[in-house]
Design an enzyme around this catalytic site. Structure first.
Site, PDB file in Angstrom:
ATOM      1  N   CYS A  21      -1.705  -8.069   3.099  1.00 36.80           N
ATOM      2  CA  CYS A  21      -0.712  -7.993   4.188  1.00 36.80           C
ATOM      3  C   CYS A  21      -1.111  -6.819   5.084  1.00 36.80           C
ATOM      4  O   CYS A  21      -2.280  -6.427   5.097  1.00 36.80           O
ATOM      5  CB  CYS A  21       0.707  -7.860   3.629  1.00 36.80           C
ATOM      6  SG  CYS A  21       0.985  -6.389   2.623  1.00 36.80           S
ATOM      7  N   ASN A  24       0.292  -3.202   2.523  1.00 38.57           N
ATOM      8  CA  ASN A  24       0.113  -3.278   1.057  1.00 38.57           C
ATOM      9  C   ASN A  24       1.204  -2.504   0.300  1.00 38.57           C
ATOM     10  O   ASN A  24       0.968  -1.936  -0.768  1.00 38.57           O
ATOM     11  CB  ASN A  24      -1.290  -2.796   0.643  1.00 38.57           C
ATOM     12  CG  ASN A  24      -1.671  -3.116  -0.812  1.00 38.57           C
ATOM     13  OD1 ASN A  24      -2.394  -2.358  -1.446  1.00 38.57           O
ATOM     14  ND2 ASN A  24      -1.202  -4.217  -1.344  1.00 38.57           N
ATOM     15  N   CYS A  26       4.763  -3.943   0.779  1.00 39.87           N
ATOM     16  CA  CYS A  26       5.898  -4.891   0.672  1.00 39.87           C
ATOM     17  C   CYS A  26       5.448  -6.259   0.155  1.00 39.87           C
ATOM     18  O   CYS A  26       5.719  -6.626  -0.990  1.00 39.87           O
ATOM     19  CB  CYS A  26       6.595  -5.060   2.026  1.00 39.87           C
ATOM     20  SG  CYS A  26       7.361  -3.553   2.648  1.00 39.87           S
ATOM     21  N   ARG A  27       4.768  -7.043   1.005  1.00 44.85           N
ATOM     22  CA  ARG A  27       4.490  -8.441   0.667  1.00 44.85           C
ATOM     23  C   ARG A  27       3.342  -8.624  -0.325  1.00 44.85           C
ATOM     24  O   ARG A  27       3.474  -9.365  -1.306  1.00 44.85           O
ATOM     25  CB  ARG A  27       4.178  -9.243   1.950  1.00 44.85           C
ATOM     26  CG  ARG A  27       5.356  -9.391   2.864  1.00 44.85           C
ATOM     27  CD  ARG A  27       4.922  -9.858   4.242  1.00 44.85           C
ATOM     28  NE  ARG A  27       4.172  -8.823   4.955  1.00 44.85           N
ATOM     29  CZ  ARG A  27       3.606  -8.962   6.122  1.00 44.85           C
ATOM     30  NH1 ARG A  27       3.659 -10.148   6.723  1.00 44.85           N
ATOM     31  NH2 ARG A  27       2.970  -7.961   6.709  1.00 44.85           N
ATOM     32  N   SER A  28       2.176  -8.011  -0.045  1.00 46.33           N
ATOM     33  CA  SER A  28       1.026  -8.344  -0.912  1.00 46.33           C
ATOM     34  C   SER A  28       1.131  -7.777  -2.334  1.00 46.33           C
ATOM     35  O   SER A  28       0.688  -8.445  -3.275  1.00 46.33           O
ATOM     36  CB  SER A  28      -0.310  -7.992  -0.250  1.00 46.33           C
ATOM     37  OG  SER A  28      -0.434  -6.628   0.016  1.00 46.33           O
ATOM     38  N   ASP A 139       6.937 -10.239   7.746  1.00 42.22           N
ATOM     39  CA  ASP A 139       6.983  -8.807   7.442  1.00 42.22           C
ATOM     40  C   ASP A 139       8.453  -8.395   7.243  1.00 42.22           C
ATOM     41  O   ASP A 139       9.249  -8.504   8.172  1.00 42.22           O
ATOM     42  CB  ASP A 139       6.354  -8.066   8.625  1.00 42.22           C
ATOM     43  CG  ASP A 139       6.312  -6.573   8.429  1.00 42.22           C
ATOM     44  OD1 ASP A 139       6.975  -6.064   7.508  1.00 42.22           O
ATOM     45  OD2 ASP A 139       5.615  -5.915   9.218  1.00 42.22           O
TER      46      ASP A 139
END
Ligand code: 4NP
Length: 167
Positions: A21, A24, A26-28, A139
């Protein structure tokens, strides 16, 4: 960085996967945690040689995942253990799949992918089967906790479908 704990030798054809993301945090790291948890639940550890996550940007290198991302994973019984790292050109030859959360991550990755690199760069939502999920993992950084919950549901579905498709 997560190396799967094993009781068996990895398959010689074992697959390596990087989730990417922007930051690195939150999402990934959530994608990495959800995916690794699913792989372990299904007893498929020996099919994956490496599962890791990165950001295209370096702003948060060394940081732990955002507390909202970690809390969402833990609420669902998914352990998280990661420190943010940046995805650089040299990573491409270490992974079979480099999986982006949104179009901007994917563009940034393709821009730095070395010529001749065989890594497959794709959106995680590429493997989506259920139309109720959005393809893009938005995001969630500037939004509320609901965004993280939505991310979690998407990442769980995408993980299940990716595993079915690549094994
Ligand atoms: P991620 O979320 O890409 O899912 O880790 C973000 C984290 C930090 C920032 C943006 C997105 N930031 O601008 O600092």
């Amino acid at each position: 960085m997560r190396y799967l704990s094993r009781t068996t030798t990895p398959d010689p054809m074992a697959i390596s996967v990087a989730f990417v993301c922007l930051g690195n945090i939150c999402r990934s790291p959530m994608a990495e945690a959800v995916f690794a948890h699913k792989v372990q639940e299904l007893g498929l550890d020996d099919q994956f040689s490496r599962i890791d996550s990165f950001g295209t940007a370096a702003y948060h290198v060394g940081e732990e995942p955002d507390h909202r991302s970690a809390a969402t994973c833990r609420k669902h019984g998914v352990p998280v253990n990661h420190r943010a790292q940046q995805f650089t050109r040299g990573e491409f030859d270490k992974f079979d799949y480099v999986i982006a959360m949104d179009e901007s991550n994917k563009r940034d990755l393709l821009r730095i992918q070395p010529k001749g690199s065989k890594a497959q760069v794709e959106l995680f939502g590429h493997w989506k089967k259920d139309p109720k999920f959005q393809t893009i993992v938005d995001d969630p950084y500037y939004g509320g906790i609901n965004g993280f919950e939505t991310n979690f549901k998407q990442l769980t579905h995408f993980s299940e479908e990716f595993i079915k498709a690549v094994l």
